[in-house]
Write a protein that holds these residues in place. Structure first.
Motif, PDB file in Angstrom:
ATOM      1  N   LYS A 171       0.764  -1.369  -0.152  1.00 19.61           N
ATOM      2  CA  LYS A 171      -0.092  -0.085  -0.045  1.00 19.61           C
ATOM      3  C   LYS A 171       0.852   1.306  -0.098  1.00 19.61           C
ATOM      4  O   LYS A 171       1.630   1.252   0.703  1.00 19.61           O
ATOM      5  N   ASP A 183      -0.879  -5.127   4.848  1.00 15.71           N
ATOM      6  CA  ASP A 183      -0.875  -4.014   3.921  1.00 15.71           C
ATOM      7  C   ASP A 183      -0.239  -4.472   2.592  1.00 15.71           C
ATOM      8  O   ASP A 183       0.094  -3.458   1.827  1.00 15.71           O
ATOM      9  N   GLU A 227      -1.057  -5.378  -0.846  1.00  9.89           N
ATOM     10  CA  GLU A 227      -1.920  -5.518  -1.714  1.00  9.89           C
ATOM     11  C   GLU A 227      -1.936  -6.366  -2.753  1.00  9.89           C
ATOM     12  O   GLU A 227      -1.027  -6.189  -3.646  1.00  9.89           O
ATOM     13  N   ASP A 259      -0.510 -16.081  -2.395  1.00  7.66           N
ATOM     14  CA  ASP A 259      -0.970 -15.177  -1.455  1.00  7.66           C
ATOM     15  C   ASP A 259       0.263 -14.886  -0.355  1.00  7.66           C
ATOM     16  O   ASP A 259       0.839 -15.907   0.324  1.00  7.66           O
ATOM     17  N   ASN A 294      -0.673 -12.257   2.333  1.00 12.60           N
ATOM     18  CA  ASN A 294      -1.504 -11.457   3.220  1.00 12.60           C
ATOM     19  C   ASN A 294      -2.398 -12.027   3.771  1.00 12.60           C
ATOM     20  O   ASN A 294      -3.405 -12.346   3.218  1.00 12.60           O
ATOM     21  N   ASN A 353      -5.118  -8.261   5.894  1.00 10.69           N
ATOM     22  CA  ASN A 353      -5.976  -7.434   5.387  1.00 10.69           C
ATOM     23  C   ASN A 353      -5.912  -7.770   3.774  1.00 10.69           C
ATOM     24  O   ASN A 353      -5.454  -6.843   2.965  1.00 10.69           O
ATOM     25  N   PRO A 354      -6.187  -8.873   3.232  1.00  9.81           N
ATOM     26  CA  PRO A 354      -6.093  -9.540   2.008  1.00  9.81           C
ATOM     27  C   PRO A 354      -6.892  -8.362   0.933  1.00  9.81           C
ATOM     28  O   PRO A 354      -7.845  -8.276   1.152  1.00  9.81           O
ATOM     29  N   SER A 355      -6.353  -8.249  -0.236  1.00 11.21           N
ATOM     30  CA  SER A 355      -7.214  -7.755  -1.370  1.00 11.21           C
ATOM     31  C   SER A 355      -6.725  -7.945  -2.741  1.00 11.21           C
ATOM     32  O   SER A 355      -5.798  -8.830  -2.780  1.00 11.21           O
ATOM     33  N   VAL A 356      -7.540  -7.855  -3.667  1.00 10.48           N
ATOM     34  CA  VAL A 356      -7.009  -8.012  -5.137  1.00 10.48           C
ATOM     35  C   VAL A 356      -6.892  -6.768  -5.689  1.00 10.48           C
ATOM     36  O   VAL A 356      -8.026  -5.969  -5.654  1.00 10.48           O
ATOM     37  N   ILE A 357      -5.966  -6.206  -6.452  1.00 10.58           N
ATOM     38  CA  ILE A 357      -5.759  -5.080  -7.067  1.00 10.58           C
ATOM     39  C   ILE A 357      -5.600  -5.042  -8.521  1.00 10.58           C
ATOM     40  O   ILE A 357      -5.624  -4.096  -9.326  1.00 10.58           O
ATOM     41  N   THR A 371     -11.845  -7.269 -11.879  1.00 12.87           N
ATOM     42  CA  THR A 371     -10.965  -7.548 -10.726  1.00 12.87           C
ATOM     43  C   THR A 371     -10.631  -9.067 -10.791  1.00 12.87           C
ATOM     44  O   THR A 371     -11.360  -9.857 -10.770  1.00 12.87           O
ATOM     45  N   SER A 374      -6.940 -11.971  -9.793  1.00 13.91           N
ATOM     46  CA  SER A 374      -5.639 -11.988  -9.364  1.00 13.91           C
ATOM     47  C   SER A 374      -5.003 -12.936 -10.352  1.00 13.91           C
ATOM     48  O   SER A 374      -3.633 -13.363 -10.102  1.00 13.91           O
TER      49      SER A 374
END
Length: 330
Positions: A149, A220, A222, A235, A237, A240-244, A253, A255
């Motif tokens: 991030k 953090d 991402e 993977d 995270n 607080n995992p997310s896909v950007i 969206t 991955s």
């Protein structure tokens, strides 16, 4: 708890190797004797590898590396995997263990001067300070699928372009620069070069993103982390995992990162499953019609086979849509 059937080891070590070409040949035979699969780069400056095999084979390999004496400070990142992350074993001699164009040890020598190594918890504590800039030193196709991030990313197709970007970073000379990459190897030279160019407060994430995920939960970070084996991305995270990343074709969206089914393109790009089947694993309609297009099986991973020299391909790789690929990273 059942023991993992296979493991994958990610590592590097800057340590001088005499007669490195012969070492590479002998090391290849040793790895094959253990039943390992993977890719290792050997250079006069050290080792860089990712190998995969049974836990017993991996343990024997690590013990042998440490027993050599030259590589005692090697740090192995160990992943439990369901199947080997490679299907072949390669060990090759090259001028550098990560291609940077900075071969002269009188200019850059990771064994003499680099940025301050931060353990994952230290990096996590520092990264959000106002006087800090987080710098991703990886290539476009890597940070497009995952990055920290607020990280500063560079428009580079290959790490050898990093020295050309130093001037763009001069605006951050009054900041603490926290560099990071997949496993730490690129940061050894990137941080050393930044110091040489007058940056005073330079740090690097020891063990890279992979270690950060294992020891700090990946907070953090991402998206996913690009890796240089059959898994393509992993993977990291768990906090607080997310896909950007988004599909190159439709913008959804996703991955999932694949290689274009056209072998003369072979671009790394993100593509959702729906577009994967519609485009037959290709990045464009042009590639979809290519006469040597490989059969798409839903994975987007293809075993490399020797190909004739293609002048058009070489020319295209000079442009951003056809980034040159680095073989292995730690």
């Amino acid at each position: 708890m059942n023991m993992a059937q296979y493991q994958t080891l990610l590592y590097y070590c800057y340590s001088p190797i005499e007669n490195a070409e012969q070492f590479a040949a002998d090391h290849l035979e040793f790895c094959r004797s253990l039943g390992l699969f993977g890719r290792i780069i050997v250079a006069d400056e050290g080792l860089n590898g990712t190998v995969s095999g049974t836990p017993e084979a991996c343990k024997a390999y690590m013990e042998a590396v440490y027993a050599d004496g030259r590589f005692n400070h090697t740090e192995f990142k160990i992943d439990d995997v369901e199947e080997p992350s490679f299907i072949k074993m390669h060990c090759r001699y090259k001028p550098e263990i990560v291609h940077s164009g900075l071969r002269d040890p009188k200019i850059i020598n990771p064994n003499e001067r680099t940025g301050v190594h931060l353990e994952p918890t230290e990096f996590m504590e520092m990264k959000d300070r106002d006087d800090v800039v987080i710098l991703d030193v990886r290539s476009n196709y890597e940070h497009s699928v995952g990055r920290f991030k607020n990280a500063v990313t560079l428009d580079i197709e290959n790490f050898r372009e990093f020295p050309e970007k130093i001037k763009e970073l001069e605006q951050y000379k009054d900041k603490k620069i926290l560099t990071y990459c997949t496993g730490g190897i690129k940061c050894e030279k990137a941080s050393a070069l930044l110091l040489k160019e007058g940056f005073e407060d330079v740090y690097q994430l020891h063990g890279g993103i992979i270690k950060y995920g294992k020891e700090a939960g990946g907070k953090d970070f991402e998206g996913q982390c690009y890796v240089f084996d059959n898994r393509v991305t992993v993977d990291v995270n768990a906090v607080n995992p997310s896909v950007i990343s988004t599909c190159k074709n439709c913008g959804t969206t996703t991955s999932k990162m694949i290689n274009c089914a056209n072998p003369d393109c072979n671009e790394h790009f993100t593509q959702c499953d729906a577009c994967g089947w519609e485009m037959d694993g290709c990045c464009s309609d042009t590639c979809k019609e290519h006469p040597r297009k490989r059969e798409y099986d839903g994975t987007g991973y293809y075993v490399k086979v020797p190909q004739p020299v293609n002048v058009e391909k070489i020319s295209k790789r000079k442009h951003k849509n056809f980034p040159p690929k680095e073989n292995v990273e730690a």
